[in-house]
Design a protein around this motif. Structure first.
Motif, mmCIF file in Angstrom:
data_model
loop_
_atom_site.group_PDB
_atom_site.id
_atom_site.type_symbol
_atom_site.label_atom_id
_atom_site.label_comp_id
_atom_site.label_asym_id
_atom_site.label_seq_id
_atom_site.Cartn_x
_atom_site.Cartn_y
_atom_site.Cartn_z
ATOM 1 N N SER A 1 29.006 -26.600 -19.071
ATOM 2 C CA SER A 1 28.738 -25.287 -19.661
ATOM 3 C C SER A 1 27.299 -24.849 -19.398
ATOM 4 C CB SER A 1 29.041 -25.288 -21.162
ATOM 5 O OG SER A 1 28.298 -26.277 -21.844
ATOM 6 N N LEU A 2 26.369 -25.804 -19.320
ATOM 7 C CA LEU A 2 24.998 -25.457 -18.960
ATOM 8 C C LEU A 2 24.947 -24.926 -17.529
ATOM 9 C CD1 LEU A 2 21.933 -25.361 -19.411
ATOM 10 C CD2 LEU A 2 21.854 -27.777 -18.722
ATOM 11 N N GLY A 3 25.612 -25.628 -16.610
ATOM 12 C CA GLY A 3 25.634 -25.171 -15.223
ATOM 13 C C GLY A 3 26.250 -23.790 -15.084
ATOM 14 N N LYS A 4 27.308 -23.532 -15.852
ATOM 15 C CA LYS A 4 27.946 -22.215 -15.822
ATOM 16 C C LYS A 4 26.987 -21.141 -16.315
ATOM 17 C CE LYS A 4 31.884 -19.663 -17.726
ATOM 18 N NZ LYS A 4 33.055 -19.729 -18.649
ATOM 19 N N LEU A 5 26.250 -21.425 -17.390
ATOM 20 C CA LEU A 5 25.277 -20.471 -17.927
ATOM 21 C C LEU A 5 24.210 -20.133 -16.900
ATOM 22 C CD1 LEU A 5 23.766 -18.839 -20.084
ATOM 23 C CD2 LEU A 5 22.837 -21.021 -20.948
ATOM 24 N N ILE A 6 23.652 -21.155 -16.267
ATOM 25 C CA ILE A 6 22.602 -20.916 -15.276
ATOM 26 C C ILE A 6 23.151 -20.078 -14.118
ATOM 27 C CG2 ILE A 6 21.065 -22.031 -13.601
ATOM 28 C CD1 ILE A 6 20.856 -24.385 -15.595
ATOM 29 N N ALA A 7 24.367 -20.381 -13.669
ATOM 30 C CA ALA A 7 24.967 -19.625 -12.571
ATOM 31 C C ALA A 7 25.210 -18.176 -12.975
ATOM 32 C CB ALA A 7 26.267 -20.286 -12.132
ATOM 33 N N THR A 8 25.704 -17.948 -14.195
ATOM 34 C CA THR A 8 25.943 -16.589 -14.666
ATOM 35 C C THR A 8 24.643 -15.806 -14.734
ATOM 36 O OG1 THR A 8 27.867 -17.285 -15.954
ATOM 37 C CG2 THR A 8 26.856 -15.198 -16.562
ATOM 38 N N ALA A 9 23.593 -16.437 -15.246
ATOM 39 C CA ALA A 9 22.295 -15.771 -15.312
ATOM 40 C C ALA A 9 21.814 -15.385 -13.915
ATOM 41 C CB ALA A 9 21.279 -16.672 -16.009
ATOM 42 N N HIS A 10 21.887 -16.310 -12.984
ATOM 43 C CA HIS A 10 21.426 -16.021 -11.627
ATOM 44 C C HIS A 10 22.263 -14.938 -10.967
ATOM 45 C CE1 HIS A 10 19.267 -20.171 -11.251
ATOM 46 N NE2 HIS A 10 18.566 -19.285 -11.940
#
Length: 467
Positions: free
Chosen positions: A130-139
């Motif tokens: 879920s952290l990786g998904k958040l970072i990807a969504t932000a980028h």
């Protein structure tokens, strides 16, 4: 920050003409806010911080357990539309408190919710997926992501005999990630150093002069700095409690991943003295910004203690705007009551403003906050000139830079509407008030003079029309 005396003429025909033309204007409430979905590309002035992003501190103390990364992920599109350019996340790794910890008691610097230790697999905020998904969504939404880094101390170690204290200490760390194992040799006291700049709350205090520590934090190819940037794709770092260790640690950390051109950095140097803040930034060799606690305390005195002259106080944003991160409240401290005026100050002045999640999402009117963010990104450029300073009234002018036209911000600490003649940089142009506090739209005299107004215990922000 230079000063200029306000222009207060007598009862000339010009003044009478202005008063007559304004007498029919309605003094409205704060409505009809500037749009938050049509942002211009602005030029960035490194000398003043003009045209900078707005950061969101994307957490508060004791956020709900289990799904915080998912909560933030869902908010990213709306934050992008509002003009947020970066989010600062809480410490994302496994801490001694396990599922209840806010992360400031770090145990395993490489467990983002993948290993079952400290009584839990996920952290308080979620798992590594879920952290990786958040970072990807932000980028994907052109929003940078900053990691909170706790390098002063560790927590959760097991007892071991410590020859340097002649006791047993909780300094044996064998994290399940298998990375950055620590023993008493890596903490104070040890064979090369009894103590460093500061310890915190009795936690084992890391010794950054030890090779094992510096290698795992920034020196080696397998270090935290490189893993966080190159594998997790963090865009920057917020360094916790930098009073506890040398500024050279931050400098080396930042330089290990490309320096200020490659990553953003800001340190929590909790000090209300602007000179001390500047000294800390200088000690990092300008690789890091600092939170502007001098501005924070001055705003509290100005807006809550009814002395707007305190906005003349020395601040980091006035000494080194490009390295000043301004804020109104955060997870540690929240002393300002008149938050709208405080946010109006940091959004109209130099520096990199940081919005606190709880203020934006829970406590304040989101439309008013979005309006101030729009003003910061579209109007607030260039150096600052003080036009008027008194206990109950304060007026500053941003002089404009590149495509940013500048603005005039007027604060009122009294119980009544106020008005002042000021000198603008917009001779002959029509101006308006951009928060909805007034619907006057005067034409500025050829020499730059114009009359502006402000509601009681509030602010007004003026600039040229047609934006």
């Amino acid at each position: 920050m230079n000063k200029e005396s306000s222009y207060l003429p007598g009862r000339t025909a010009l003044i009478m003409a202005f008063f007559l033309s304004f007498s029919a204007c309605k003094k409205s409430a704060i409505t009809d806010l500037a749009p938050a979905d049509n942002f211009k590309q602005t030029q960035v002035d490194a000398a003043t911080g003009s045209g900078s992003d707005v950061m969101m501190q994307a957490f508060y103390w004791d956020v709900p357990q289990g799904g915080w990364w998912n909560t933030l992920n869902d908010k990213i599109p709306a934050w992008k539309a509002a003009g947020i350019g970066a989010i600062w996340l809480p410490p994302a790794t496994k801490a001694q408190g396990g599922a209840t910890s806010m992360g400031y008691d770090p145990y395993d610097y490489f467990d983002f919710g993948s290993y079952n230790q400290m009584g839990t697999k996920p952290t308080r905020f979620g798992d590594s997926t879920s952290l990786g998904k958040l970072i990807a969504t932000a980028h994907n939404n052109s929003i940078k992501v900053y990691a909170d880094i706790v390098l002063n101390h560790c927590s959760g170690g097991t007892l071991e005999a410590n020859p340097y204290t002649s006791t047993s200490t909780y300094t044996k760390f064998t994290p399940l990630s298998g990375k950055f194992q620590r023993t008493y040799n890596d903490f104070h006291p040890n064979d090369i150093e009894a103590a460093d700049e500061g310890a915190f709350a009795g936690f084992p205090d890391l010794c950054h002069k030890k090779a094992n520590v510096s290698n795992w934090i920034y020196n080696a190819s397998y270090s935290m700095s490189k893993f966080y940037k190159n594998s997790l794709h963090f865009d920057g770092f917020r360094f916790d409690y930098v009073k506890g260790y040398g500024a050279w640690v931050v400098k080396n950390f930042v330089n290990s991943v490309g320096g200020p051109a490659a990553v953003f950095a800001v340190g929590e140097e909790w000090d209300g003295n602007a000179a001390n803040l500047q000294n800390w930034v200088d000690a990092t060799e300008q690789t890091s910004s600092a939170f502007d606690f001098a501005c924070f305390y001055a705003m509290n005195s100005a807006f809550d203690k009814n002395d707007l002259t305190r906005l003349n106080d020395d601040m980091l944003l006035k000494r080194n705007a490009a390295k000043a991160v301004t804020f109104v409240s955060n997870h540690d401290t929240d002393i300002t009551t008149n938050k709208y005026s405080a946010y109006a100050y940091i959004m109209t002045h130099e520096g990199y403003p940081c919005v606190f999640y709880k203020d934006y999402e829970n406590l304040l009117d989101k439309n008013r906050m979005n309006n101030l963010i729009w003003i910061h990104k579209n109007l607030a450029g260039g150096t600052t000139t003080n036009l008027y300073s008194a206990a109950d009234q304060y007026i500053d002018r941003r002089n404009g830079y590149g495509t940013l036209p500048g603005l005039i911000v007027y604060f009122n600490g009294s119980d009544n509407w106020q008005q002042q003649w000021v000198t603008s940089n917009w001779g002959g142009k029509k101006i308006k008030e951009y928060t909805g506090a007034s619907n006057w739209e005067p034409t500025v005299a050829a020499d730059g003079r114009v009359l502006i107004q402000v509601p009681p215990h509030a602010y007004s922000i003026w600039s040229v029309t047609g934006l």
